[in-house]
Design an enzyme around this catalytic site. Structure first.
Site, PDB file in Angstrom:
ATOM      1  N   HIS A   1       0.812  -1.217   0.000  1.00  0.00           N
ATOM      2  CA  HIS A   1       0.000   0.000   0.000  1.00  0.00           C
ATOM      3  C   HIS A   1       0.848   1.271   0.000  1.00  0.00           C
ATOM      4  O   HIS A   1       0.534   2.187  -0.745  1.00  0.00           O
ATOM      5  CB  HIS A   1      -1.054   0.040   1.099  1.00  0.00           C
TER       6      HIS A   1
ATOM      7  N   TYR B   1       1.341   5.337  -2.368  1.00  0.00           N
ATOM      8  CA  TYR B   1       1.657   6.733  -2.069  1.00  0.00           C
ATOM      9  C   TYR B   1       2.945   7.155  -2.741  1.00  0.00           C
ATOM     10  O   TYR B   1       3.158   8.339  -2.989  1.00  0.00           O
ATOM     11  CB  TYR B   1       1.668   6.953  -0.555  1.00  0.00           C
TER      12      TYR B   1
ATOM     13  N   HIS C   1     -11.120   0.966  -9.062  1.00  0.00           N
ATOM     14  CA  HIS C   1     -10.628   1.977  -8.123  1.00  0.00           C
ATOM     15  C   HIS C   1      -9.223   2.436  -8.487  1.00  0.00           C
ATOM     16  O   HIS C   1      -8.969   3.630  -8.647  1.00  0.00           O
ATOM     17  CB  HIS C   1     -10.663   1.395  -6.706  1.00  0.00           C
ATOM     18  N   PHE C   2      -8.296   1.496  -8.678  1.00  0.00           N
ATOM     19  CA  PHE C   2      -6.916   1.982  -8.833  1.00  0.00           C
ATOM     20  C   PHE C   2      -6.615   2.478 -10.239  1.00  0.00           C
ATOM     21  O   PHE C   2      -5.581   3.094 -10.455  1.00  0.00           O
ATOM     22  CB  PHE C   2      -5.886   0.988  -8.288  1.00  0.00           C
ATOM     23  N   HIS C   3      -7.526   2.252 -11.189  1.00  0.00           N
ATOM     24  CA  HIS C   3      -7.314   2.937 -12.466  1.00  0.00           C
ATOM     25  C   HIS C   3      -7.669   4.420 -12.346  1.00  0.00           C
ATOM     26  O   HIS C   3      -7.272   5.218 -13.199  1.00  0.00           O
ATOM     27  CB  HIS C   3      -8.087   2.258 -13.593  1.00  0.00           C
TER      28      HIS C   3
ATOM     29  N   ARG D   1     -11.534  -9.986 -10.476  1.00  0.00           N
ATOM     30  CA  ARG D   1     -10.444  -9.354 -11.195  1.00  0.00           C
ATOM     31  C   ARG D   1      -9.471 -10.445 -11.643  1.00  0.00           C
ATOM     32  O   ARG D   1      -9.695 -11.623 -11.383  1.00  0.00           O
ATOM     33  CB  ARG D   1      -9.744  -8.348 -10.278  1.00  0.00           C
ATOM     34  N   ARG D   2      -8.377 -10.075 -12.298  1.00  0.00           N
ATOM     35  CA  ARG D   2      -7.262 -10.989 -12.582  1.00  0.00           C
ATOM     36  C   ARG D   2      -7.702 -12.285 -13.208  1.00  0.00           C
ATOM     37  O   ARG D   2      -7.294 -13.367 -12.778  1.00  0.00           O
ATOM     38  CB  ARG D   2      -6.542 -11.349 -11.286  1.00  0.00           C
TER      39      ARG D   2
END
Lengths: 559, 168
Positions: A228, A232, A379-381, A442-443
């Protein structure tokens, strides 16, 4: 005078980092489009479903690690030298870290791509998360280790530049950009130690046959200790641009320098003790530690919410300098036709949406519903795929003329590009989020099963698939436009243009003199960060190794 | 340190939001009793599952309306689940014990909150109530090798009277 005229050696290293970053972005982006078309069933002619995972590994490693971290190294080298107004002290050290990172990334990438060529004996279809006991070729782990050690040396290079500056300026406040670089790197040293231990002490010797078994849960926990914070490590360079460059691009200046420092200190403190929120549904980890990680994760919202305020306030100030008026109509006075501005602003806007879906992931109880579903890539896109990627591209439009001495070429393509990315991402990401709520994993190469039906809350599954396929394709087209513009700018001139942008950054409305000196006490903040990590990780890690470092163990399983 | 009035208001509002979010999860735990997957399942030796309660995985009745289901996830099937559906009666409380025999897998009952990781050496324990008859799909949602996309199964909640007659 452009940056390249003042700092020719540093400008070269910035260009090289950017070139590697954006080439990785090109290849990784192509893989992304292949996946979007394959998993939705729109077109499966590029690779077989078994090879899909090679492409997926390449997409993850090239974009989440290689692209983002090389872009960071370019931006941070520029930021440190510009804000301290001095070159990196030793080109030899600089070329060393760049070389290590490049060789490490290339070795890992070749190992992955080997999976597509049956005659080549190595592969690494283990995804970006490389969970044991699935085993990659040892060269994959060795490449990653070399790459990470390279980033540590890069940080040392920036710290050294700072120490030299500090020797000449004992009483001055640390310039904001350098402050951001140093706090980000401190966070990175602390958090990347987890993955370094995982790779060097467990996965590399295990893949070489030197140790028989590793503990899958322990190595997984070490991965997420880093997994995680690395988020950042991508995001803070975007914040660095939003705080220092975006206000200027809006026509004004940063609203508050002290708040920006507070935000970066909060990231240093809270980024690492949150990793268990990726393991909410893992067995073997007590509930209480998951709760502590959740509390830390929720408090990480604070620096992002403060950033939203300060950045929007700075943009509003800029718009009012340009004659904007009214409660909201000042928005019209912002330079929406400037690609550098539009890219950063749209990236920030999408990041707000991504932040809210991140809150859902962070909530222990609703995480049950979305864990490992397509919601998570949705979310992370928005975070790495837009907040970071689109910001780095936009910053490139502004920075490339300064580091090459050439005027931006193909301006009209550049003007369209951020909007195309925005539309593509809106289609793809909203469909992914909704598909995740329906339970689509996913994946996976083919989320279509004989025995399983997924039911969407709003809209049908086939409509979501089409949106993902169209969105993924638009994103790749936007990426091509970007590559044409920046490489056209770089290679299409002789460095003697009179460039139109200037590299000066105006002083903030509220400067560092308004912030307490303790904010610059990096030793103190590092110590507090380590105490928080010991509280969050000390007991669960010691429980995990209590039954032996390698037990319960698993032998390597080739993929 | 000089902080603008609006900045102060915004910061207070942000902190309230954060504390509120934590409060909702805390309420979920102590009110409706939402529990997390924990370390309660213990550990097993993944190389010799045959000697454990996973040697003969399946459904066992452990009380009135209470059932236990042991599931082994391996490349590329759930045992039980894939070759034959997991069958439990409606109006029952079912505790799943899930482990993996080879690599890391996922166990997601699509459309429900049953969603855990299956990690070699670890046992995931999760309890859920099934009130009405239904059919659910089970998918592996963690990449587990080149056949990952074929790894799926089914959970069938049958009417109580039907389950009893079949069971006798």
């Amino acid at each position: 005078m452009a940056y390249v005229d003042d700092f020719p050696t540093d400008a070269r290293i910035v260009r090289w980092n950017m070139a590697v970053a954006f080439l990785a972005l090109g290849v990784g982006g192509l893989f992304g489009m292949v996946q979007a078309l394959h998993r939705t069933g729109v077109f499966r002619g590029f690779v077989s479903s078994a090879d899909y995972y090679t492409v997926l590994t390449g997409h993850g490693v090239l974009l989440a690690l290689v692209f983002t971290i090389f872009a960071l190294c370019g931006l941070f080298t520029w930021g440190v030298t510009r804000s301290l107004d001095r070159s990196l002290p030793s080109p030899k050290l600089t070329y060393t870290w760049f070389g290590m990172m490049f060789v490490g990334a290339a070795v890992a990438a070749i190992t992955i791509l080997g999976g597509l060529v049956p005659s080549i004996p190595f592969n690494a279809d283990v995804l970006y998360t490389f969970y044991a006991p699935m085993k990659a070729h040892p060269a994959f782990y060795a490449g990653l280790a070399l790459f990470i050690v390279g980033t540590w040396l890069a940080g040392f290079d920036w710290f050294r530049t700072y120490w030299h500056w500090r020797g000449d300026n004992p009483d001055q406040r640390i310039p904001l950009q350098t402050f951001m670089v140093l706090t980000t790197m401190l966070m990175w040293y602390i958090s990347s130690a987890g993955v370094a231990v995982e790779v060097l002490f467990f996965l590399l010797p295990w893949s070489l046959g030197l140790i028989a078994e590793v503990d899958p849960l322990l190595t997984r926990t070490l991965f997420w200790y880093f997994g995680h914070p690395v988020v950042y490590f991508w995001l803070m360079p975007a914040y660095f641009i939003w705080y220092t460059v975006l206000p200027k691009l809006s026509g004004g200046r940063l609203f508050s320098d002290p708040l920006a420092r507070v935000v970066f200190v909060l990231f240093l403190l809270l980024s690492t003790p949150v990793g268990f929120h990726h393991q909410y549904v893992d067995p073997g980890i007590p509930e209480g530690f998951k709760f502590i990680a959740m509390t830390n994760t929720m408090f990480l919202l604070l620096p992002s919410l403060l950033t939203a305020f300060t950045v929007v306030a700075s943009m509003e100030h800029g718009a009012r300098q340009r004659g904007g008026e009214g409660r909201l109509s000042w928005l019209r006075k912002l330079p929406w036709d400037e690609p550098a501005f539009a890219g950063c602003a749209l990236a920030g806007l999408m990041f707000a949406a991504g932040g809210f879906s991140g809150i859902i992931n962070a909530g222990m109880n609703i995480n049950y519903l979305v864990h490992n579903t397509l919601w998570v890539p949705g979310h992370f896109h928005l975070t790495v795929g837009t907040a970071s990627a689109l910001t780095f591209m936009a910053a490139g439009y502004w920075l490339f003329p300064q580091i090459t001495g050439n005027r931006l070429r193909f301006r009209s393509l550049a003007t369209v590009q951020p909007y195309l990315w925005f539309v593509g991402m809106t289609l793809m990401s909203n469909a992914m989020h909704r598909a995740g709520l329906a339970g689509i994993p996913r994946r996976t190469a083919e989320p279509q099963y004989g025995s399983v039906t997924f039911e969407g809350v709003v809209g049908g599954v086939s409509e979501m698939r089409i949106q993902i396929a169209i969105g993924g394709t638009l994103l790749f087209v936007a990426l091509l436009l970007f590559l044409i513009v920046v490489f056209g700018t770089w290679l299409g001139g002789d460095g003697t243009d009179t460039i139109r942008v200037n590299g000066s950054i105006p002083a903030p409305l509220s400067g560092p003199e308004h912030s307490p000196k303790i904010l610059d006490n990096l030793k103190l903040w590092t110590a507090v960060a380590i105490v928080l990590i010991v509280l969050a990780y000390g007991l669960p890690l010691s429980a995990l190794v209590a039954d032996g470092l390698f037990a319960p163990g698993s032998p390597p399983i080739p993929v | 340190m000089e902080i603008h009035r609006y900045e102060k208001l915004w910061t207070v509002a942000a902190l309230l939001l954060i504390v509120g979010l934590i409060a909702t999860v805390t309420y979920g735990a102590v009110g409706p009793g939402v529990t997390m997957v924990s370390d309660s399942g213990g550990t097993v030796d993944a190389d010799s599952l045959g000697d454990t309660e996973f040697g003969d995985p399946g459904v066992t009745q452990v009380g009135e309306n209470e059932y236990e289901v042991h599931v082994v996830a391996r490349q590329f099937l759930f045992q039980p689940g894939t070759a034959e559906p997991i069958r439990v009666p409606a109006n029952s409380e079912v505790t799943f014990y899930i482990t993996a025999a080879d690599v890391v897998h996922g166990f997601e009952v699509a459309g429900t909150n049953v969603n855990v990781m299956a990690i070699p050496g670890q046992v995931a324990e999760v309890t859920v109530r099934f009130d009405d008859p239904a059919e659910y799909g089970i998918v592996c949602h963690e990449y587990c090798g080149s056949g990952h996309h074929t790894m799926a199964g089914q959970l069938v909640v049958v009417p109580e009277d039907e389950y009893d007659t079949e069971g006798s």
